[in-house]
Every structure is written in structure tokens, then in C-alpha cells.
Motif scaffolding. Structure first.
Motif, short mmCIF file in Angstrom:
data_model
loop_
_atom_site.label_atom_id
_atom_site.label_comp_id
_atom_site.label_asym_id
_atom_site.label_seq_id
_atom_site.Cartn_x
_atom_site.Cartn_y
_atom_site.Cartn_z
N ASN A 230 0.82 -1.22 0.00
CA ASN A 230 0.00 0.00 0.00
C ASN A 230 0.85 1.26 0.00
O ASN A 230 0.34 2.35 0.28
N ARG A 231 2.17 1.11 -0.30
CA ARG A 231 3.06 2.27 -0.27
C ARG A 231 2.52 3.44 -1.09
O ARG A 231 2.55 4.58 -0.68
N GLY A 232 2.06 3.15 -2.33
CA GLY A 232 1.67 4.23 -3.24
C GLY A 232 0.27 4.77 -3.02
O GLY A 232 -0.19 5.60 -3.77
N VAL A 233 -0.40 4.26 -1.97
CA VAL A 233 -1.80 4.64 -1.81
C VAL A 233 -1.94 5.71 -0.73
O VAL A 233 -1.33 5.61 0.33
N ARG A 234 -2.71 6.73 -1.05
CA ARG A 234 -2.88 7.83 -0.10
C ARG A 234 -4.15 7.56 0.71
O ARG A 234 -5.19 7.21 0.15
N PHE A 235 -4.04 7.67 2.03
CA PHE A 235 -5.22 7.53 2.87
C PHE A 235 -5.64 8.90 3.36
O PHE A 235 -4.81 9.73 3.71
N VAL A 236 -6.92 9.15 3.36
CA VAL A 236 -7.43 10.39 3.93
C VAL A 236 -8.22 10.03 5.17
O VAL A 236 -9.11 9.19 5.13
N LYS A 237 -7.82 10.64 6.31
CA LYS A 237 -8.53 10.30 7.54
C LYS A 237 -9.70 11.25 7.75
O LYS A 237 -9.61 12.40 7.45
#
Lengths: 237, 239
Positions: A230-237
Motif C-alpha cells: 500500500n506504499r503508493g496509496v494515499r489515505f485520507v482520515k
């Protein structure tokens, strides 16, 4: 209770249990690639436009997810041997007896079950891929294979990893069933050890702890793999 | 390979034991799962930690190993168990299997319920606290109804897994569906018996899936989707 019978020595059962653990791990590792390929193939069939392919995939998934793993194992162990004997004897015009090894039968049975569950995991992952990317890939003239290995497959693994991780842990536990058809895995070694040492609780406790250790180790590695994929995946909290 | 009906009385008898073991363990396990899930979430550090290790152990080891641990392991403590009066139970393969399956499914169900409890809308719990509901009342009126509704599909999966998993009871001499099939095969070497048992297992799974959908539909009337029909008055949906 006498802990010393668990020592890895000529008088203790530790070395036998560890050699059994090695067979358990090899069985699971042998099964994994075949199960993954079966899962990918049947997931592709399930998503194909052909009605017959979809029907075939549905039948495979329903049967191998619906049957107890132990029954699948017995059907293959007894049935596959009889079937091969009949076919080969007819072909050779002579009586031929093939003896299927428990390891091979176990690997085939577990791969069939793993494949059925993995097909569902992969199907979910395929459907979660953004359709725009696939349209774009086709629009710039990529072939089916290029779309698969450049666009679909790299993202597939990321999406399928949590589901596959659960299946891997189930696979490790299901290998215990193969001991029933006399594979010398850790479960079977435990059976022998407890019969000889008359300390079944201690021995089976040790067997359980070995499986538990494998599962905890797997969970740690899977957590790390998931983090990495999941390195390239951006998470928005 | 022959397909005759002569063995079906035995297979059906075995199927009865399979259902009895699996459904019995599932519902006794359900009674244990709720307190386990509650301890795991609301308990203090020690209780929560113990439950966590227990669940991890039960989910991290094969059910076959657990069954052997109980069935054969109990023999090692025979004098102590006899003193406690538990030996009459633990020497019976039936009760060993039931106990093992119950503990195993309780651990899985507790994790499913934990997910359900976590998914209860926070606002509703806050509102319940604001009108000074006691914890018991919150559980009964707010948390459990939500949690069970969310958990229902996953609990159905667990029931199916239990029915399949119960086949290992045949390894400790019980004559469930798998056990009857093995016994008949050992006597006749008729491979067809395994296929007949397979068909019975599939039929049982299908039936349980349908019944569970019905239960879900019946237990959550407010989530029934209206069926688009030509008659606008008719709503209520189908399971």
C-alpha cells in the motif's frame, strides 16, 4: 507432566515434531502457487462474457466451498487413485496400480479448496479495479495480456492481499487434515508421540503451540506485506 | 461405482448427527461469544488481554488439533476429572467434539460480534448515555440490536463453516455424515458413497443458506427493500 519428553533429542519428541512441522510448512508452500493460479483462472472465467465459462466457475466455487475439506481429501485420495488405476489399466491392457502419495493428494485437494476461495477474493479485487484505467489501456492499443500484466495484476495483488492472507492461515490449519490419510506432518507426529509417551495433553498442547506460532508469524509477515503493497496509496482520515 | 438408495438411511442418520453437533455448538457458542466480545471491548486491560490470547489461540490452531487436545488430552487427567465428576462427559467422543466445536465457534463469533459492536453508530450510544441509560439497557436496546444485525451475514458464514468443520468428528469415531460415509466405504469399497455424502453436504449447506437469509429478512423488517411491482401498494420484499 514431564516436560523433558518435548526435548529435541533421541529420547524426546521435539525433533520428530519439528520435522513434522517442516512437512506441514512444505505442504502449505507447495499448495499455495497452484491454489493461486486456480483462483486467478476461475476468477477470470467468472468474469468472462461467456455464459458457459461463468457457469463452470460458479459450479467449481460452489462445490469446493460447500464440501468439507476432509471429504474433498477422501474423495481425491480414494477416487483419484481408483480412477487412475482404471484408466491406466485400460490403456496398458494390464493391471496397473498407482499409489498416490498422501503429500501429493493433500496438495491437490488443498489447492482445489484454496482455489475456490481465492477465486472469490480475486473476483472481488478485479471488480474493484477502476474501469477507466482499463478503458484507457485499451484505448492506447494495449493487448489483453499487456492490460493484464501492466494494469490489472499489480493492483490486483494489493486489493486481494487481505483476503488471501486469511486464506493462507486457513490453509496452514487445513494441512492438519492431511494427517488423517497418514502424511507425517506435525499433527500425525503428535499422534504417534502421544500414543508412545502417554502424555497426550502435553504433546497436543505442543502441537497447538507450533501451529499457533506459524499463524502468528504469518500474520506478522502479512501485515508487513500489506503495508508494503500500500506504499503508493494515499489515505485520507 | 453404484448409486443405490440402500445406504441412505445410514447417511441420513449421520446427517442428523452432523446437524446436531454443528447447530448445537453454534448456538451454545453464540451464548459464550457475546460475553467474550464484551470483555474484549469493555473489559479492563487484564480481562481484555486474556480474552484476546484465548481467541487468538482458538483461531490460530487447527480444530482437529483442538479436538485431539480435548479428546486424548483429557485421559491424562483422568483421576482429577473423575474427582470433579467431569470424566463421564469427557470420555464420550460426542461431548468432546461438542465442547471443542463450541469453544472454536465462540472465538470466531466473538470476533464477528466485536466488528458489529465497533460499527454501532457512536451518536446513538452517546444519546443513550445522555438520557442516562444504564449499561445493561444500552446493551439491550442500542448496542446488541445494531451489532447482531450487522453481524448476521458473517454469522451465517460461520454456521456453514461449522457444518463443514464438524466432519472432523468422524476422526474421533463419531458416526456423523462423514463418519457413516467412511464406515460404508471401508465395508464396501464403493466410492460412490463419498459422492452421495458430498451431495448431502451440499444440500444441507444450500438449505442452511436459504434458512439464514429468511432469518435475516425476518429479523430486520425495517431493512426489507420494497419490491418494484406493478401494484404500488404491495411492499415488503422477499427474502
Amino acid at each position: 507432566m514431564d516436560i523433558s519428553i518435548l526435548a529435541p533429542s533421541a529420547t524426546g519428541w521435539g525433533d520428530e515434531l519439528l520435522s513434522g512441522l517442516w512437512i506441514t510448512v512444505s505442504l502449505a508452500l507447495t499448495t499455495l502457487p497452484f491454489g493461486l493460479v486456480l483462483g486467478l483462472c476461475f476468477a477470470s472465467l467468472a468474469l468472462s462474457p461467456s455464459r458457459m465459462a461463468r457457469g463452470l466457475a460458479a459450479a467449481y466455487v460452489t462445490v469446493f466451498r460447500g464440501l468439507p475439506e476432509l471429504l474433498t481429501l477422501f474423495i481425491l485420495y480414494n477416487g483419484l487413485g481408483m480412477f487412475l488405476n482404471t484408466v491406466l489399466s485400460a490403456l496398458a491392457h494390464d493391471h496397473v496400480a498407482v499409489d498416490l502419495s498422501p503429500f501429493l493428494t493433500g496438495a491437490v485437494a488443498l489447492a482445489l479448496v484454496f482455489g475456490a476461495y481465492a477465486a472469490e477474493v480475486f473476483r472481488g479485487a478485479f471488480m474493484a479495479l477502476p474501469p477507466g484505467q482499463i478503458e484507457a489501456a485499451f484505448a492506447i492499443g494495449m493487448s489483453d495480456w499487456q492490460v493484464f500484466h501492466r494494469i490489472k495484476f499489480p493492483q490486483l495483488m494489493r486489493l486481494a492481499l487481505p483476503g488471501l492472507g486469511n486464506l493462507w492461515i486457513n490453509l496452514i490449519k487445513d494441512t492438519a487434515l492431511v494427517s488423517v490419510i497418514a502424511l507425517n506432518d506435525v499433527m500425525r507426529q503428535g499422534f504417534v508421540a502421544s500414543n508412545v509417551s502417554k502424555q497426550p495433553f502435553l504433546i497436543y498442547g505442543a502441537v497447538c503451540v507450533l501451529y499457533w506460532g506459524l499463524c502468528i508469524l504469518s500474520e506478522t509477515v502479512l501485515g508487513w506485506l500489506e503495508h508494503r503493497s500500500n506504499r503508493g496509496v494515499r489515505f485520507v482520515k | 461405482m453404484t448409486f443405490t438408495l440402500e445406504n441412505w438411511p445410514l447417511l441420513l442418520k449421520g446427517a442428523g448427527l452432523t446437524l446436531q453437533l454443528a447447530i448445537g455448538a453454534f448456538f451454545i457458542g453464540a451464548l459464550l461469544a457475546l460475553p467474550l466480545a464484551l470483555l474484549r471491548i469493555y473489559g479492563n486491560k487484564l480481562a481484555s488481554g486474556i480474552v484476546r490470547v484465548l481467541i487468538s489461540f482458538l483461531r490460530g490452531t487447527p480444530m482437529l488439533a483442538q479436538l485431539f487436545l480435548v479428546y486424548y488430552g483429557a485421559g491424562q487427567f483422568r483421576p482429577q476429572l473423575q474427582a470433579l465428576g467431569l470424566w463421564t462427559f469427557l470420555r464420550e467422543p460426542y461431548f468432546c467434539a461438542l465442547l471443542t466445536f463450541t469453544l472454536n465457534t465462540a472465538a470466531y463469533q466473538a470476533e464477528i460480534l466485536r466488528g458489529g459492536i465497533r460499527a454501532v453508530p457512536a451518536g446513538e450510544v452517546e444519546a443513550a448515555k445522555a438520557i442516562s441509560m444504564s449499561f445493561g439497557l444500552q446493551l439491550r436496546r442500542i448496542i446488541c440490536p445494531h451489532a447482531y444485525r450487522i453481524a448476521m451475514p458473517a454469522l451465517g458464514n460461520e454456521l456453514i463453516l461449522m457444518i463443514k468443520g464438524s466432519a472432523i468428528a468422524s476422526v474421533v469415531t463419531l458416526l456423523d455424515l462423514m463418519g457413516q460415509a467412511r464406515l460404508i466405504f471401508a465395508r464396501t469399497f464403493d466410492f460412490g458413497i463419498y459422492l452421495q455424502a458430498a451431495i448431502l453436504y451440499l444440500v444441507i449447506s444450500f438449505a442452511v443458506v436459504r434458512l439464514w437469509r429468511l432469518l435475516e429478512w425476518w429479523s430486520a423488517p425495517q431493512f426489507r427493500r420494497p419490491v418494484p411491482t406493478s401494484n404500488p401498494v404491495t411492499t415488503g420484499g422477499q427474502p
